[in-house]
Design a protein around this motif. Structure first.
Motif, PDB file in Angstrom:
ATOM      1  N   ARG A 177      16.892  28.035  14.576  1.00 23.55           N
ATOM      2  CA  ARG A 177      17.240  29.426  14.868  1.00 23.55           C
ATOM      3  C   ARG A 177      18.487  29.532  15.763  1.00 23.55           C
ATOM      4  O   ARG A 177      19.181  30.545  15.732  1.00 23.55           O
ATOM      5  CB  ARG A 177      16.051  30.109  15.539  1.00 23.55           C
ATOM      6  CG  ARG A 177      16.192  31.621  15.663  1.00 23.55           C
ATOM      7  CD  ARG A 177      16.325  32.308  14.296  1.00 23.55           C
ATOM      8  NE  ARG A 177      16.021  33.710  14.356  1.00 23.55           N
ATOM      9  CZ  ARG A 177      15.170  34.324  13.552  1.00 23.55           C
ATOM     10  NH1 ARG A 177      14.548  33.660  12.588  1.00 23.55           N
ATOM     11  NH2 ARG A 177      14.956  35.615  13.664  1.00 23.55           N
ATOM     12  N   GLN A 228      19.082  33.760  10.781  1.00 22.48           N
ATOM     13  CA  GLN A 228      17.914  34.233  10.025  1.00 22.48           C
ATOM     14  C   GLN A 228      17.800  33.500   8.687  1.00 22.48           C
ATOM     15  O   GLN A 228      16.691  33.181   8.237  1.00 22.48           O
ATOM     16  CB  GLN A 228      18.014  35.750   9.842  1.00 22.48           C
ATOM     17  CG  GLN A 228      17.807  36.477  11.166  1.00 22.48           C
ATOM     18  CD  GLN A 228      18.132  37.964  11.116  1.00 22.48           C
ATOM     19  OE1 GLN A 228      18.720  38.463  10.166  1.00 22.48           O
ATOM     20  NE2 GLN A 228      17.748  38.680  12.165  1.00 22.48           N
ATOM     21  N   ASP A 280      18.455  35.766  18.901  1.00 21.13           N
ATOM     22  CA  ASP A 280      18.986  36.824  18.023  1.00 21.13           C
ATOM     23  C   ASP A 280      19.800  37.851  18.808  1.00 21.13           C
ATOM     24  O   ASP A 280      20.832  38.331  18.321  1.00 21.13           O
ATOM     25  CB  ASP A 280      17.849  37.512  17.264  1.00 21.13           C
ATOM     26  CG  ASP A 280      17.257  36.637  16.166  1.00 21.13           C
ATOM     27  OD1 ASP A 280      17.786  35.530  15.930  1.00 21.13           O
ATOM     28  OD2 ASP A 280      16.268  37.060  15.525  1.00 21.13           O
TER      29      ASP A 280
END
Length: 196
Positions: free
Chosen positions: A62, A40, A15
């Protein structure tokens, strides 16, 4: 570091990398880095579609588009050959980028290799995790990106892309897709595409 701690640390690093995306997308009144929001959404759909997903698949989902903006589509010829070459290079780039992060987090070689195998989309229709990854990618497209897509392209192109998307999916993926909420126009085009 336990399994769940490692998983969370990997998610955090993925992320952080995707938060550097200079491209932005507004969703529900808030601006996000485009690839961070995509990642996400991928996790969200995987958790609903396959709650018992393996750790390697959770990791792959992810980081599937990790730092995608670093290899822009425009850097390849704007034709089918250029598009396919771009997609192949992206897969290798994502596999290398994700592999480096996973090693830093402390994942063993077997897990790293498995994630890279999945990112390279090997054995679609034969490998269960590869197929689930493809189903999730298609579901995310249909749920979040289909309506904007149909406003940019003519019906023939939309129907053709929808049919190609449908072919990549499993029967379980088809069932999940038919349960999505489409706009009236989106539903009309999906219905037309899968009935032809």
């Amino acid at each position: 570091m336990g399994t769940s701690e490692k998983l969370m640390e990997a998610f955090k690093r993925f992320d952080e990398a995707n938060a550097e995306d200079p491209n932005k997308e507004v969703f529900e009144g808030r601006e996000y880095p485009k690839e961070l929001l995509y990642a996400q959404r991928m996790t969200h759909i995987l958790n609903a579609f396959e709650p018992e997903a393996s750790e390697a698949l959770q990791l792959t989902v992810r980081c599937q588009h990790i730092c995608r903006w670093e290899i822009p589509r425009e850097s390849y010829e704007m034709n089918r050959v250029g598009y396919l070459k771009w997609r192949q290079e992206l897969k290798k780039f994502h596999a290398q980028k994700a592999g480096a992060i996973l090693k830093e987090v402390g994942y063993d070689d077997g897990t790293v290799e498995r994630v890279q195998f999945l990112l390279l989309k090997k054995q679609l229709k034969k490998d269960e995790d590869t197929q689930t990854l493809e189903d999730v990618i298609c579901l995310v497209f249909l749920m979040y990106y289909y309506d904007p897509f149909i406003h940019k392209h003519n019906d023939d192109k939309v129907i053709s892309i929808t049919q190609k998307t449908w072919k990549k999916m499993s029967p379980k993926g088809h069932k999940a897709a038919l349960g999505l909420s489409f706009s009236n126009r989106g539903l009309e085009l999906v219905t037309k595409a899968i009935s032809e």
